[in-house]
Motif scaffolding. Structure first.
Motif: not given
Length: 397
Positions: A191-198, A221-228, A234-238, A242-248
């Motif tokens: 759901t989060t990825l679908d929203t992001l892609l929109r 992040q792993k879910f995004i790349l596995d989905t790609a 290919k556009a998503l894999m590219a 640009n994906l930056v994982v940080v702690h909050s």
């Protein structure tokens, strides 16, 4: 924003015709339009007509109206701008003096004229220049999340906007039923990825910050790349670089403030307006803590520093909240425009108008909306004010 036409006179009067193309343009329009301006835009007006028999009927008509602005209402989440005022030019369906509220829309021209006490000063012209900059766009995207909750926000040069809040119920992990939790988490990620892609344009190379407590962000992040890989996108894999994982500390939007101060994020955003303004506020606070006379805040203190020539060439910076330029009182607004002009055009210093929608601008608002980094130290600017007050008090007695 697209500039269609402009005409400025020597006395500061004139008009511009603008074509807002994206939601961010409404924010610039909100900062540009002021009470007493003349605004001409398309409108829908309810008109009541009476027949020869005395019966009345009401219809909604599309027309174009010119109003003398009295107030503005801006919704930062939906980027909707409503401008109210009195009709200034009579039409077939309206009379001068009647009230109307114009709803400015994307992909529709509007014409803004300033005359009288209002004028196209340096601040107003600067807003037009920035809004019509062809490279103006989102600086970065951010997904602040925790299990079951994600806040998708866009960071622009002017503000931070929450675009979508996502909530998905995820069953807790229990003995023998771990699969339910995993399925719920996968549904949340999808759901989060679908929203992001929109929201994003995969052809752009903007940083996408993914932040969370624990390992939720890295798992997403792993879910995004596995989905790609699975879908051959290919556009998503590219977007991998640009994906930056940080702690909050949490998945709520307020955690974005701490995220933007982490070294990895600072490095990725170093060339953005957001980061530059944040660094200026950090530099100011560092000097303020040193208490060496090179950092001052407050209207009177900063004006005194400018008057003494301490906010000029060689590192002088005037930090001013754009909220001060939206003051309803013309005299107050003109006071700050003149101060900014003096620092920039006469003293040769730097002027930064910080957005009150950004964290740096909110920090500045907490200091009275104005501060300065000086080229040389000045001591006791506030004591001068106290001594003057005491002197005036003695004079009165």
């Amino acid at each position: 924003m697209r500039l269609i036409k402009q005409n400025f006179e020597r006395d500061g009067s004139g008009f511009v015709t603008l074509f807002p193309e994206e939601p961010e343009d409404m924010w610039y329009s909100y900062n540009l339009i002021r009470p007493n301006d003349l605004l001409r835009a398309s409108a829908i007006r309810r008109v009541t007509t009476e027949s020869s028999t005395g019966s009345t009927s009401s219809t909604r008509l599309h027309t174009t109206l010119t109003i003398r602005v009295t107030s503005l209402d801006f919704d930062p989440q939906s980027s909707q701008l409503h401008v109210s005022g009195r009709i200034a030019e009579e039409t077939k369906f309206t009379k001068v003096g009647q009230y109307h509220t114009l709803d400015l829309e994307l992909q529709r021209n509007f014409t803004l004229a300033k005359d009288g006490e209002e004028s196209w000063d340096s601040v107003a012209r600067g807003i037009i220049k920035e809004a019509c900059d062809p490279v103006k766009s989102a600086d970065a995207w951010a997904v602040v999340m925790q299990e079951g909750l994600a806040n998708l926000a866009v960071l622009t040069g002017a503000r931070t906007v929450l675009r979508q809040r996502i909530e998905v119920s995820i069953p807790r992990k229990r003995d023998g039923r771990a699969g339910d939790h995993d399925k719920g988490l996968e549904k949340f990620f999808q759901t989060t990825l679908d929203t992001l892609l929109r929201q994003i344009d995969l052809n752009e190379t903007k940083p996408i910050l993914i932040a969370s407590p624990g390992f939720t962000a890295s798992s997403f992040q792993k879910f995004i790349l596995d989905t790609a890989i699975r879908t051959g996108n290919k556009a998503l894999m590219a977007q991998k670089t640009n994906l930056v994982v940080v702690h909050s500390s949490s998945g709520h939007l307020h955690s974005l403030n701490e995220i933007l101060q982490t070294p990895e994020v600072t490095a990725r955003l170093k060339d953005t307006q957001y980061a530059r303004e944040g660094k200026l506020m950090d530099d100011f606070m560092t000097l303020l803590r040193k208490d060496d006379g090179r950092a001052w805040y407050g209207p009177q203190e900063v004006e005194k520093a400018v008057e003494k020539g301490a906010v000029g060439r060689g590192g002088g910076v005037l930090l001013i909240s754009n909220a001060l330029f939206r003051a309803q009182d013309v005299a107050i607004r003109r006071r700050w425009v003149r101060l900014a002009d003096k620092v920039r055009d006469v003293e040769g210093g730097e002027v930064r108008a910080l957005s009150s929608e950004h964290e740096s601008g909110k920090r500045l608002d907490g200091l009275g909306g104005i501060a300065a980094i000086l080229t040389f130290p000045l001591d006791d600017l506030d004591d001068e004010e106290t001594e003057a007050e005491i002197a005036n008090g003695h004079m009165k007695t």
